[in-house]
Design a protein around this motif. Structure first.
Motif, PDB file in Angstrom:
ATOM      1  N   LEU A 155      21.551   5.107 -10.423  1.00  0.00           N
ATOM      2  CA  LEU A 155      21.510   3.803 -10.886  1.00  0.00           C
ATOM      3  C   LEU A 155      22.979   3.337 -10.414  1.00  0.00           C
ATOM      4  CD1 LEU A 155      20.675   1.343 -12.614  1.00  0.00           C
ATOM      5  CD2 LEU A 155      21.500   2.295 -14.380  1.00  0.00           C
ATOM      6  N   ARG A 156      24.062   3.975 -10.506  1.00  0.00           N
ATOM      7  CA  ARG A 156      25.500   3.549 -10.047  1.00  0.00           C
ATOM      8  C   ARG A 156      25.357   3.330  -8.716  1.00  0.00           C
ATOM      9  NH1 ARG A 156      26.796   7.957 -13.476  1.00  0.00           N
ATOM     10  NH2 ARG A 156      27.131   9.485 -11.662  1.00  0.00           N
ATOM     11  N   GLN A 157      24.632   4.122  -7.842  1.00  0.00           N
ATOM     12  CA  GLN A 157      24.838   3.970  -6.457  1.00  0.00           C
ATOM     13  C   GLN A 157      23.822   2.707  -6.117  1.00  0.00           C
ATOM     14  OE1 GLN A 157      26.607   5.913  -4.365  1.00  0.00           O
ATOM     15  NE2 GLN A 157      26.162   4.267  -3.096  1.00  0.00           N
ATOM     16  N   ALA A 158      22.853   2.548  -6.708  1.00  0.00           N
ATOM     17  CA  ALA A 158      22.022   1.411  -6.371  1.00  0.00           C
ATOM     18  C   ALA A 158      22.666   0.083  -6.779  1.00  0.00           C
ATOM     19  CB  ALA A 158      20.788   1.445  -7.141  1.00  0.00           C
ATOM     20  N   ASN A 171      16.805  -0.726 -20.584  1.00  0.00           N
ATOM     21  CA  ASN A 171      17.597  -1.696 -20.853  1.00  0.00           C
ATOM     22  C   ASN A 171      18.794  -1.802 -19.874  1.00  0.00           C
ATOM     23  OD1 ASN A 171      18.638   0.740 -22.180  1.00  0.00           O
ATOM     24  ND2 ASN A 171      20.157  -0.461 -23.214  1.00  0.00           N
ATOM     25  N   GLU A 172      19.363  -0.669 -19.350  1.00  0.00           N
ATOM     26  CA  GLU A 172      20.379  -0.459 -18.422  1.00  0.00           C
ATOM     27  C   GLU A 172      19.948  -1.084 -17.116  1.00  0.00           C
ATOM     28  OE1 GLU A 172      23.615   0.712 -18.789  1.00  0.00           O
ATOM     29  OE2 GLU A 172      22.966   0.180 -20.889  1.00  0.00           O
ATOM     30  N   PHE A 173      18.764  -0.821 -16.703  1.00  0.00           N
ATOM     31  CA  PHE A 173      18.110  -1.192 -15.167  1.00  0.00           C
ATOM     32  C   PHE A 173      18.257  -2.725 -15.410  1.00  0.00           C
ATOM     33  CE2 PHE A 173      17.220   2.987 -15.119  1.00  0.00           C
ATOM     34  CZ  PHE A 173      17.022   3.533 -13.848  1.00  0.00           C
ATOM     35  N   LEU A 208      13.412  -0.189 -11.087  1.00  0.00           N
ATOM     36  CA  LEU A 208      12.982   1.154 -11.282  1.00  0.00           C
ATOM     37  C   LEU A 208      11.595   1.520 -10.681  1.00  0.00           C
ATOM     38  CD1 LEU A 208      13.663   4.189 -12.273  1.00  0.00           C
ATOM     39  CD2 LEU A 208      13.054   3.265 -14.559  1.00  0.00           C
ATOM     40  N   ALA A 209      11.412   2.389  -9.914  1.00  0.00           N
ATOM     41  CA  ALA A 209       9.878   2.690  -9.620  1.00  0.00           C
ATOM     42  C   ALA A 209       9.906   4.362  -9.729  1.00  0.00           C
ATOM     43  CB  ALA A 209       9.663   2.158  -8.122  1.00  0.00           C
ATOM     44  N   SER A 210       8.711   4.902  -9.745  1.00  0.00           N
ATOM     45  CA  SER A 210       8.440   6.265  -9.775  1.00  0.00           C
ATOM     46  C   SER A 210       7.174   6.551  -8.780  1.00  0.00           C
ATOM     47  CB  SER A 210       8.155   6.788 -10.984  1.00  0.00           C
ATOM     48  OG  SER A 210       7.062   6.345 -11.716  1.00  0.00           O
ATOM     49  N   LEU A 211       7.188   7.480  -8.106  1.00  0.00           N
ATOM     50  CA  LEU A 211       6.176   7.963  -7.296  1.00  0.00           C
ATOM     51  C   LEU A 211       5.745   9.467  -7.493  1.00  0.00           C
ATOM     52  CD1 LEU A 211       4.484   7.165  -4.857  1.00  0.00           C
ATOM     53  CD2 LEU A 211       6.590   8.085  -3.378  1.00  0.00           C
ATOM     54  N   SER A 212       4.566   9.557  -7.592  1.00  0.00           N
ATOM     55  CA  SER A 212       4.055  11.081  -7.788  1.00  0.00           C
ATOM     56  C   SER A 212       3.646  11.728  -6.297  1.00  0.00           C
ATOM     57  CB  SER A 212       2.713  10.923  -8.757  1.00  0.00           C
ATOM     58  OG  SER A 212       1.848  10.341  -8.067  1.00  0.00           O
ATOM     59  N   THR A 213       3.286  13.106  -6.652  1.00  0.00           N
ATOM     60  CA  THR A 213       2.775  13.659  -5.473  1.00  0.00           C
ATOM     61  C   THR A 213       1.414  13.301  -5.146  1.00  0.00           C
ATOM     62  OG1 THR A 213       2.370  15.471  -6.888  1.00  0.00           O
ATOM     63  CG2 THR A 213       4.482  15.607  -5.345  1.00  0.00           C
ATOM     64  N   GLU A 214       0.878  12.802  -5.958  1.00  0.00           N
ATOM     65  CA  GLU A 214      -0.414  12.050  -5.868  1.00  0.00           C
ATOM     66  C   GLU A 214      -0.703  10.750  -5.053  1.00  0.00           C
ATOM     67  OE1 GLU A 214       0.397  13.365  -8.910  1.00  0.00           O
ATOM     68  OE2 GLU A 214      -0.277  15.380  -8.469  1.00  0.00           O
ATOM     69  N   SER A 215       0.527  10.334  -4.715  1.00  0.00           N
ATOM     70  CA  SER A 215       0.590   9.071  -4.103  1.00  0.00           C
ATOM     71  C   SER A 215       0.325   7.893  -5.124  1.00  0.00           C
ATOM     72  CB  SER A 215      -0.324   8.876  -2.786  1.00  0.00           C
ATOM     73  OG  SER A 215       0.026   9.872  -1.902  1.00  0.00           O
ATOM     74  N   LYS A 216       0.872   8.033  -6.485  1.00  0.00           N
ATOM     75  CA  LYS A 216       0.664   6.824  -7.165  1.00  0.00           C
ATOM     76  C   LYS A 216       2.065   6.389  -7.627  1.00  0.00           C
ATOM     77  CE  LYS A 216      -3.656   7.828  -9.925  1.00  0.00           C
ATOM     78  NZ  LYS A 216      -3.820   7.913 -11.518  1.00  0.00           N
ATOM     79  N   ILE A 217       2.398   5.224  -7.226  1.00  0.00           N
ATOM     80  CA  ILE A 217       3.594   4.474  -7.377  1.00  0.00           C
ATOM     81  C   ILE A 217       3.678   3.513  -8.647  1.00  0.00           C
ATOM     82  CG2 ILE A 217       3.293   2.436  -5.792  1.00  0.00           C
ATOM     83  CD1 ILE A 217       6.372   3.023  -5.256  1.00  0.00           C
TER      84      ILE A 217
END
Length: 242
Positions: A162-165, A192-194, A201-210
């Motif tokens: 977050l700091r870098q982004a 709330n910080e984002f 903020l996004a997340s990605l799984s090894t099953e290719s779900k974002i």
């Protein structure tokens, strides 16, 4: 970054949801999977993707951007050192100035100023006027892109990401944190910080779900200087094929 393959997380208004699954083995694999998804997303058809994008604000894992219609004419910006792109943009158009003037404006030695004017000359932006030992800008530099998105990827350290982004907002109209879906829970608990910093903020799984947990609004980059630097770095990378 809505991403046609993504879906919104209800976590911002409801309970935290965490994907239980196999984690990525490295940040490199996380970024590679994300890049593949971008290339398969119709919304970003025609956009370009660069990895390990270096700037004064650090090295973003990914930047993706839409080229302007005048991008072909703007590629000559790639011959200018990125930190000197804004100085070129700021020079008066079709008005004479001396090497000493340029040195004073940029805070460098006369010798260094002369060297940079020579670079501008080689790439068609400025030309010397023998009479009076002056220079004149004969071509305005063009931006390659006005829509630059930056991504900082981490397996789990969301605070550092977050700091870098946040720094990337100097040149990007959107900046994102991408996390491994198996460890995104703590970040979701601090959405709330984002939101406060306007960082996606996004997340990605090894099953290719974002999953998009927070989508930021697009904004004008904070620094015109860093924005031009980023464009020059994009031009340099595209010219060199990196």
């Amino acid at each position: 970054m809505t991403l046609g393959l993504a879906y919104k997380s209800p976590a911002f208004t409801g309970p935290v949801q965490v994907t239980r699954g196999t984690p990525f083995q490295s940040e490199y694999k996380l970024v590679s999977a994300f890049e593949g998804m971008l290339q398969d997303t119709p919304e970003y058809d025609g956009w370009k993707v660069l990895r390990e994008f270096e700037s004064v604000d650090g090295i973003a894992d990914v930047v993706f951007f839409e080229l302007n219609q005048a991008a072909d004419r703007a590629r000559c910006l790639g011959g200018i050192p990125p930190r000197w792109a804004y100085a070129l943009r700021s020079l008066p158009y079709r008005k004479k100035f001396s090497v000493h003037d340029f040195a004073a404006w940029t805070g460098v030695t006369v010798r260094h100023a002369g060297q940079m004017l020579g670079r501008y000359h080689v790439h068609g932006f400025c030309e010397p006027d023998v009479v009076g030992n002056t220079w004149v800008k004969i071509q305005r530099p063009q931006l390659l892109s006005t829509r630059i998105h930056a991504v900082e990827a981490k397996l789990r350290d969301w605070r550092r990401a977050l700091r870098q982004a946040y720094r990337y907002l100097d040149y990007a109209c959107q900046s994102w944190v991408l996390l491994d879906a198996s460890s995104v829970g703590p970040a979701i608990a601090h959405l709330n910080e984002f939101a406060r910093l306007n960082i996606g903020l996004a997340s990605l799984s090894t099953e290719s779900k974002i999953m998009i947990h927070f989508e930021p609004r697009s904004s004008v980059p904070r620094s015109g200087m860093r924005f031009w630097q980023a464009n020059a770095e994009i031009a340099r990378r595209l010219q060199s094929g990196l």
